[in-house]
Design a protein around this motif. Structure first.
Motif, PDB file in Angstrom:
ATOM      1  N   TRP A 104       0.835  -1.200   0.000  1.00 36.49           N
ATOM      2  CA  TRP A 104       0.000   0.000   0.000  1.00 36.49           C
ATOM      3  C   TRP A 104       0.871   1.252   0.000  1.00 36.49           C
ATOM      4  N   SER A 162       1.316   2.595  -3.489  1.00 32.65           N
ATOM      5  CA  SER A 162       0.125   3.300  -3.980  1.00 32.65           C
ATOM      6  C   SER A 162      -0.024   4.657  -3.319  1.00 32.65           C
ATOM      7  N   VAL A 184      -5.078  -3.602  -3.335  1.00 32.70           N
ATOM      8  CA  VAL A 184      -3.887  -2.760  -3.465  1.00 32.70           C
ATOM      9  C   VAL A 184      -3.428  -2.696  -4.916  1.00 32.70           C
TER      10      VAL A 184
END
Length: 112
Positions: A29, A32, A78
């Motif tokens: 994550w 991102s 994700v």
């Protein structure tokens, strides 16, 4: 009682917090989130190879996460976000490099 059983189900899931199948996508994550933070970065500072890698990784692993057993929804989510942020960043970069505004700026620079 129902909440406790749901927590136990998540805890004991084959892709739950006691396994690497949970923690690897959880740490992913960060990629991102970093890509989202780069939304404010000027498009000329973006890298095609980096954004293509983020996009392709997101697409490939999103598909993979749906065909493995057990389904790993953390991995799926994700990677969907990775693909989405990569596509958005690529579109910004492409618009900046090849859009009509970029051509006008280049033409003005050549005139001066």
């Amino acid at each position: 009682m129902a909440a406790t059983s749901k927590i136990q189900a998540i805890w004991n899931h084959p892709a739950g917090p006691k396994t690497i199948h949970f923690w690897a996508p959880t740490f992913k994550w960060g990629i991102s989130i970093a890509n989202i933070a780069d939304f404010s970065k000027p498009p000329e500072k973006l890298s095609y190879p980096q954004q293509v890698a983020v996009t392709c990784t997101g697409i490939i692993w999103s598909r993979y996460s749906t065909v493995i057993t057990p389904k790993n929804w953390n991995l799926f989510s994700v990677n969907v976000l990775m693909a989405g942020t990569g596509i958005y960043q690529l579109s910004r970069k492409i618009r900046q490099d090849y859009g009509s505004d970029a051509k006008e700026v280049t033409e003005k620079q050549l005139e001066t």
